[in-house]
Design a protein around this motif. Sequence first.
Motif, PDB file in Angstrom:
ATOM      1  N   MET A   1       0.848  -1.191   0.000  1.00 35.23           N
ATOM      2  CA  MET A   1       0.000   0.000   0.000  1.00 35.23           C
ATOM      3  C   MET A   1       0.883   1.241   0.000  1.00 35.23           C
ATOM      4  SD  MET A   1      -3.350  -0.824   2.271  1.00 35.23           S
ATOM      5  CE  MET A   1      -3.810   0.835   2.007  1.00 35.23           C
ATOM      6  N   GLN A   2       0.338   2.327  -0.512  1.00 36.34           N
ATOM      7  CA  GLN A   2       1.090   3.568  -0.636  1.00 36.34           C
ATOM      8  C   GLN A   2       0.609   4.615   0.354  1.00 36.34           C
ATOM      9  OE1 GLN A   2       0.346   4.710  -4.679  1.00 36.34           O
ATOM     10  NE2 GLN A   2       2.360   3.973  -5.331  1.00 36.34           N
ATOM     11  N   CYS A   3       1.531   5.487   0.745  1.00 39.51           N
ATOM     12  CA  CYS A   3       1.204   6.631   1.587  1.00 39.51           C
ATOM     13  C   CYS A   3       0.334   7.579   0.777  1.00 39.51           C
ATOM     14  CB  CYS A   3       2.490   7.324   2.025  1.00 39.51           C
ATOM     15  SG  CYS A   3       2.239   8.891   2.880  1.00 39.51           S
ATOM     16  N   ASP A   4      -0.759   8.054   1.373  1.00 39.58           N
ATOM     17  CA  ASP A   4      -1.664   8.968   0.683  1.00 39.58           C
ATOM     18  C   ASP A   4      -1.042  10.343   0.445  1.00 39.58           C
ATOM     19  OD1 ASP A   4      -3.634   7.054   0.575  1.00 39.58           O
ATOM     20  OD2 ASP A   4      -4.696   7.773   2.362  1.00 39.58           O
ATOM     21  N   MET A   5       0.004  10.674   1.174  1.00 44.21           N
ATOM     22  CA  MET A   5       0.619  11.994   1.022  1.00 44.21           C
ATOM     23  C   MET A   5       1.809  11.977   0.069  1.00 44.21           C
ATOM     24  SD  MET A   5       0.351  13.756   4.775  1.00 44.21           S
ATOM     25  CE  MET A   5       1.000  15.310   4.253  1.00 44.21           C
ATOM     26  N   CYS A   6       2.745  11.043   0.267  1.00 44.80           N
ATOM     27  CA  CYS A   6       3.966  11.073  -0.550  1.00 44.80           C
ATOM     28  C   CYS A   6       4.064   9.923  -1.537  1.00 44.80           C
ATOM     29  CB  CYS A   6       5.196  11.084   0.344  1.00 44.80           C
ATOM     30  SG  CYS A   6       5.469   9.550   1.254  1.00 44.80           S
ATOM     31  N   GLY A   7       3.232   8.892  -1.385  1.00 45.60           N
ATOM     32  CA  GLY A   7       3.241   7.775  -2.328  1.00 45.60           C
ATOM     33  C   GLY A   7       4.235   6.683  -1.987  1.00 45.60           C
ATOM     34  N   LYS A   8       4.938   6.816  -0.875  1.00 47.51           N
ATOM     35  CA  LYS A   8       5.941   5.830  -0.467  1.00 47.51           C
ATOM     36  C   LYS A   8       5.270   4.498  -0.123  1.00 47.51           C
ATOM     37  CE  LYS A   8       9.347   5.083   3.145  1.00 47.51           C
ATOM     38  NZ  LYS A   8       9.867   5.616   4.411  1.00 47.51           N
ATOM     39  N   GLU A   9       5.875   3.406  -0.572  1.00 41.60           N
ATOM     40  CA  GLU A   9       5.395   2.061  -0.254  1.00 41.60           C
ATOM     41  C   GLU A   9       5.947   1.661   1.113  1.00 41.60           C
ATOM     42  OE1 GLU A   9       3.722  -0.350  -2.223  1.00 41.60           O
ATOM     43  OE2 GLU A   9       3.367   1.008  -3.888  1.00 41.60           O
ATOM     44  N   GLY A  10       5.188   0.874   1.844  1.00 41.89           N
ATOM     45  CA  GLY A  10       5.705   0.352   3.108  1.00 41.89           C
ATOM     46  C   GLY A  10       4.692   0.413   4.227  1.00 41.89           C
ATOM     47  N   GLU A  11       5.235   0.397   5.452  1.00 43.13           N
ATOM     48  CA  GLU A  11       4.411   0.392   6.658  1.00 43.13           C
ATOM     49  C   GLU A  11       3.629   1.694   6.779  1.00 43.13           C
ATOM     50  OE1 GLU A  11       5.809   0.516  11.096  1.00 43.13           O
ATOM     51  OE2 GLU A  11       6.118  -1.505  10.304  1.00 43.13           O
ATOM     52  N   LEU A  12       2.330   1.578   7.004  1.00 41.50           N
ATOM     53  CA  LEU A  12       1.482   2.763   7.051  1.00 41.50           C
ATOM     54  C   LEU A  12       0.769   2.907   8.385  1.00 41.50           C
ATOM     55  CD1 LEU A  12      -0.188   2.587   3.524  1.00 41.50           C
ATOM     56  CD2 LEU A  12       1.793   3.927   4.190  1.00 41.50           C
ATOM     57  N   TYR A  13       0.410   4.145   8.677  1.00 44.35           N
ATOM     58  CA  TYR A  13      -0.342   4.485   9.878  1.00 44.35           C
ATOM     59  C   TYR A  13      -1.594   5.247   9.455  1.00 44.35           C
ATOM     60  CZ  TYR A  13       4.127   3.477  12.047  1.00 44.35           C
ATOM     61  OH  TYR A  13       5.288   2.858  12.429  1.00 44.35           O
ATOM     62  N   LYS A  14      -2.684   5.010  10.160  1.00 44.99           N
ATOM     63  CA  LYS A  14      -3.896   5.784   9.936  1.00 44.99           C
ATOM     64  C   LYS A  14      -3.745   7.016  10.822  1.00 44.99           C
ATOM     65  CE  LYS A  14      -7.622   3.773   8.733  1.00 44.99           C
ATOM     66  NZ  LYS A  14      -7.846   4.163   7.384  1.00 44.99           N
TER      67      LYS A  14
END
Length: 152
Positions: A1-14
């Motif tokens: 999944m991608q970060c909604d702000m920067c597009g980085k793939e990896g571990e995400l937080y809501k």
Amino acid sequence: MQCDMCGKEGELYKAKVEGVEMNVCDRCSKFGKVVKKVNVEVAEAKKIFRREVKAEKEIVESVVEDCGVKIKKKREKMGLKQEELAQKIAEKESMVHKIESGKMMPSMKLAKKLERFLEIKLVEFEEEEESPIVPKGTGGGLTIGDMIKIKK
């Protein structure tokens, strides 16, 4: 999944960023308040059930390109002067002159009025395909990070 702000793939937080709940990476999480860690397996499973919405065709009205020439020919065929045509359709003579000389395209409302009075075809219908809606998180689109510049 991608970060909604920067597009980085990896571990995400809501995280809640300026009142909007987003999936963000560790670096972007500092711009808001972290609510919880995103479970990647559950998020990936939800992604499978999302489907692409098919493109729908939209019918669009437009005024024909050579409307000025058509109007002038028909007006002359009817034996009317620009001034007389303008009076009959309740428009200014200068408007008729500009349309006939190609300096101005008539509005849709005026084109339909001229179409009815002169009994010629000035409005055409075209089918336009809308682009398909891409499900969130499939990549290929802009992220908020693409649109803003982060100060360091």
